[in-house]
Scaffold this active site. Sequence first.
Site, PDB file in Angstrom:
ATOM      1  N   ASP A  51      20.251   5.365 -29.110  1.00 55.28           N
ATOM      2  CA  ASP A  51      20.178   6.506 -28.193  1.00 55.28           C
ATOM      3  C   ASP A  51      21.405   6.487 -27.264  1.00 55.28           C
ATOM      4  OD1 ASP A  51      17.794   8.412 -26.864  1.00 55.28           O
ATOM      5  OD2 ASP A  51      19.214   7.669 -25.366  1.00 55.28           O
TER       6      ASP A  51
ATOM      7  N   ASP B 136      20.782  11.902 -29.149  1.00 59.07           N
ATOM      8  CA  ASP B 136      21.517  12.547 -28.057  1.00 59.07           C
ATOM      9  C   ASP B 136      22.980  12.093 -28.014  1.00 59.07           C
ATOM     10  OD1 ASP B 136      20.568  10.051 -27.287  1.00 59.07           O
ATOM     11  OD2 ASP B 136      19.551  10.758 -25.478  1.00 59.07           O
TER      12      ASP B 136
ATOM     13  N   HIS C 299      21.459   6.743 -24.169  1.00 58.55           N
ATOM     14  CA  HIS C 299      21.154   6.039 -22.919  1.00 58.55           C
ATOM     15  C   HIS C 299      20.713   4.605 -23.202  1.00 58.55           C
ATOM     16  CE1 HIS C 299      20.446  10.396 -22.245  1.00 58.55           C
ATOM     17  NE2 HIS C 299      21.118  10.146 -21.133  1.00 58.55           N
TER      18      HIS C 299
ATOM     19  N   HIS D 260      13.019   3.604 -22.162  1.00 60.10           N
ATOM     20  CA  HIS D 260      13.257   3.338 -20.731  1.00 60.10           C
ATOM     21  C   HIS D 260      12.060   2.683 -20.057  1.00 60.10           C
ATOM     22  CE1 HIS D 260      17.076   5.337 -20.780  1.00 60.10           C
ATOM     23  NE2 HIS D 260      16.552   6.482 -21.203  1.00 60.10           N
TER      24      HIS D 260
HETATM   25  C1  OKP Z   1      15.999   9.745 -21.868  1.00 63.14           C
HETATM   26  B1  OKP Z   1      16.385   9.231 -23.240  1.00 63.14           B
HETATM   27  C2  OKP Z   1      16.452  12.205 -13.448  1.00 63.14           C
HETATM   28  C3  OKP Z   1      16.896  12.733 -14.762  1.00 63.14           C
HETATM   29  C4  OKP Z   1      18.097  11.990 -15.270  1.00 63.14           C
HETATM   30  C5  OKP Z   1      17.334  11.272 -17.396  1.00 63.14           C
HETATM   31  C6  OKP Z   1      17.818  11.005 -18.777  1.00 63.14           C
HETATM   32  C7  OKP Z   1      16.751  10.383 -19.590  1.00 63.14           C
HETATM   33  C8  OKP Z   1      17.155  10.162 -21.017  1.00 63.14           C
HETATM   34  N1  OKP Z   1      15.736  13.159 -12.696  1.00 63.14           N
HETATM   35  N2  OKP Z   1      18.237  12.095 -16.665  1.00 63.14           N
HETATM   36  O1  OKP Z   1      17.110   8.025 -23.239  1.00 63.14           O
HETATM   37  O2  OKP Z   1      17.042  10.166 -24.093  1.00 63.14           O
HETATM   38 ZN    ZN Z   2      18.770   9.238 -24.374  1.00 60.98          ZN
END
Ligand code: OKP
Ligand code: ZN
Length: 343
Positions: free
Chosen positions: A195, A284, A197, A159
Amino acid sequence: MLTLYSDSHRLQHGRSELIDGTLKPCFETPSRADMVLAAVRERDLGDVIHPRRHGLAPILRVHDEGYVRFLETAWQRWTALGRDCDALPKMWQIRRLRETVPEQVEGQLCYYSMDCGTPITAGTWQAATAAADAALTGAERLIGGERAVFALTRPPGHHAASDYCGGYCFFNNAAIAAQALRDHGMRRVAVLDVDYHHGNGTQDIFYRRSDVLFLSIHGDPRTEYPFFLGHADEKGEDEGLGYNFNFPLAAGSCVSTWFFALDCALEQIARFGADALVVSLGVDTFRGDPISRFQLETPDFTTLGARLAGLKLPTLFCLEGGYAVGPIGDNVANVLCGFEARA
Ligand code: OKP
Ligand code: ZN
């Protein structure tokens, strides 16, 4: 397969992130890496070695200098204001606000962050540089002729863009490694992000380039984090047009849908003629993940590893997400063992 691991990951231990309107304990914990390391050892994957330090030069090939200096000094400057809690931003430079870098740490924290789930702590800098070093040492080993390497990177990276952190990520380990591979003679590098996300940071870093192909299979950003990138029509720009592929899948999508998207991605990598592959390895996508909504089961990760091996490319795995801490080790080890065609 060789594993790169440093205990320094432990220094990133955030207290809380904002979830559903309240501060909850961070999902991204040191125990995740401990479980993965334990599984790598138990499955006898191969040697576990300490990353070599590479300094800031290869990080600065991908990240903005102002951002890097901010990360390096943020904790010291934050605590100098009399605070002893983790540093979290509380607003963002959104539409029509001025894009100027604030003078002090509090404003810079907002300027250089994407969300409020990514706390900067006393050890963030050390942990994040150690993770980048693991990815860089992995890249170095591929250049040296190794077939496949696993960089046990924590904190994760996908990210993080050139000038912001977010989604538990500070340095984009996979992007830094991909750039290092380019800088040391690999002509075409593919980065495949599996991933749950979307890898918005990696996409952004390589969006205008044709020498690094980026592909991501992820929960549809129309409903899933990170919402503002990862849609199917993002295909790259300028030189990079045609070198970015997103495969957004509806939350809840079944295993066969996921593997169909994987086949499409693998076909594009083969067509591209990559010299090396970097895998942003988040697990995940597991059915039991507490913050994600795909349905892969533990044995499916072995299948994933075997399919990746079919590309027959020098391959660097960088750990990304996976928050079902109990099963994370088996899920990751299955990908790596599947790749090596072992049970
Ligand atoms: C990270 B990775 C905001 C939290 C929202 C974030 C998810 C991050 C995933 N306060 N959730 O791609 O596994
Ligand atoms: Zn993720």
